[in-house]
Motif scaffolding. Sequence first.
Motif, short mmCIF file in Angstrom:
data_model
loop_
_atom_site.label_atom_id
_atom_site.label_comp_id
_atom_site.label_asym_id
_atom_site.label_seq_id
_atom_site.Cartn_x
_atom_site.Cartn_y
_atom_site.Cartn_z
N GLU A 112 27.67 -24.04 -12.16
CA GLU A 112 27.08 -22.97 -12.96
C GLU A 112 25.60 -22.76 -12.65
O GLU A 112 25.10 -21.64 -12.75
N ALA A 113 24.93 -23.85 -12.27
CA ALA A 113 23.48 -23.77 -12.03
C ALA A 113 23.12 -23.55 -10.57
O ALA A 113 21.94 -23.51 -10.23
N ARG A 114 24.13 -23.42 -9.69
CA ARG A 114 23.85 -23.40 -8.25
C ARG A 114 22.88 -22.31 -7.83
O ARG A 114 22.04 -22.51 -6.95
N SER A 115 22.98 -21.13 -8.45
CA SER A 115 22.08 -20.05 -8.10
C SER A 115 20.63 -20.42 -8.43
O SER A 115 19.73 -20.24 -7.61
N GLY A 116 20.43 -20.97 -9.61
CA GLY A 116 19.09 -21.39 -10.03
C GLY A 116 18.57 -22.54 -9.19
O GLY A 116 17.37 -22.62 -8.91
N LEU A 117 19.47 -23.44 -8.79
CA LEU A 117 19.06 -24.58 -7.96
C LEU A 117 18.57 -24.11 -6.60
O LEU A 117 17.58 -24.62 -6.07
N ILE A 118 19.27 -23.14 -6.01
CA ILE A 118 18.87 -22.60 -4.71
C ILE A 118 17.56 -21.84 -4.84
O ILE A 118 16.65 -21.97 -4.00
N PHE A 119 17.45 -21.04 -5.88
CA PHE A 119 16.22 -20.27 -6.08
C PHE A 119 15.05 -21.22 -6.32
O PHE A 119 13.93 -20.98 -5.82
N GLY A 120 15.29 -22.28 -7.08
CA GLY A 120 14.25 -23.27 -7.34
C GLY A 120 13.81 -23.98 -6.06
O GLY A 120 12.63 -24.23 -5.85
N LEU A 121 14.79 -24.29 -5.20
CA LEU A 121 14.47 -24.95 -3.93
C LEU A 121 13.66 -24.01 -3.03
O LEU A 121 12.75 -24.46 -2.31
N THR A 122 13.98 -22.73 -3.10
CA THR A 122 13.22 -21.74 -2.33
C THR A 122 11.77 -21.69 -2.80
O THR A 122 10.83 -21.72 -2.00
N THR A 123 11.59 -21.64 -4.12
CA THR A 123 10.24 -21.64 -4.70
C THR A 123 9.49 -22.91 -4.33
O THR A 123 8.31 -22.87 -3.98
N ALA A 124 10.20 -24.04 -4.41
CA ALA A 124 9.59 -25.32 -4.08
C ALA A 124 9.18 -25.38 -2.62
O ALA A 124 8.10 -25.88 -2.28
N THR A 125 10.02 -24.87 -1.73
CA THR A 125 9.72 -24.89 -0.29
C THR A 125 8.44 -24.14 0.01
O THR A 125 7.60 -24.60 0.80
N ILE A 126 8.26 -22.99 -0.62
CA ILE A 126 7.04 -22.21 -0.42
C ILE A 126 5.82 -22.99 -0.93
O ILE A 126 4.75 -22.98 -0.30
N SER A 127 5.99 -23.69 -2.04
CA SER A 127 4.90 -24.53 -2.55
C SER A 127 4.59 -25.67 -1.59
O SER A 127 3.42 -26.02 -1.39
N PHE A 128 5.64 -26.25 -0.99
CA PHE A 128 5.43 -27.34 -0.03
C PHE A 128 4.63 -26.85 1.18
O PHE A 128 3.78 -27.57 1.71
N ILE A 129 4.90 -25.63 1.62
CA ILE A 129 4.15 -25.05 2.73
C ILE A 129 2.68 -24.92 2.35
O ILE A 129 1.78 -25.22 3.13
N SER A 130 2.45 -24.48 1.12
CA SER A 130 1.07 -24.35 0.63
C SER A 130 0.38 -25.71 0.58
O SER A 130 -0.77 -25.85 1.01
#
Length: 221
Positions: free
Chosen positions: A144-162
């Motif tokens: 049920e949370a898979r969409s949010g988990l992927i979106f969260g990982l995307t947001t996190a990845t951009i933060s990691f780049i920063s």
Amino acid sequence: MMEKIIAYQSDIWIAIGQTFTMVGFSILAAVIVGLPLGTFLYLSRGGNLYENKWLFFLLDALVNIIRSFPFLLLVVFLIPFTRFVVGTAIGTIAATVPLTIISIAYYARLVEQSLLDVPRGIIEAAISMGATKSQIIFKFLYREARSGLIFGLTTATISFISYSTVMGIVGGGGVGDFAIRYGYQQFETGLMTFTIIMMIIIVQVIQLTGTKISKKLDKRF
């Protein structure tokens, strides 16, 4: 500007490789450790499957403390630990240590938030059907949370780049370090601008890809 880009193209590719190495380790740590940590944060909350107020308090405090550190200070603070883990405090591999630690805490909180968005009725329905705790987690919660988990990982990845852009302080290299050393410090504004544009493109590609995957997995669309 093109002459400078051509002259430094090998250094640019090295910097890109260093950035992707640091970010790659961060993503791996976020998924392998941050996902379970965020799940336990959710499950140990009051009224959930593994309700334990002391466990929740400890995990919640740990995540909050790590995320409260200004990242640059965290990098400096962890130098002794980094040296103990990888044998050195300088270099790209050494730079991955503080990055992986912040990535675990950062993504754990996003995982917890995604799981909190799962309707309570789904968990109750799973329990009424006799599902085991592991089935509830993997077949109901994560599904049920898979969409949010992927979106969260995307947001996190951009933060990691920063975050990776400041790792030049410990010799981590990367695109940010390249922009400062070859662009800003040598007054090569064109080279620095090119580096910034390149980073913007990379971030946009990651964001668009993550958003597309997230929407595809979201049953509401």
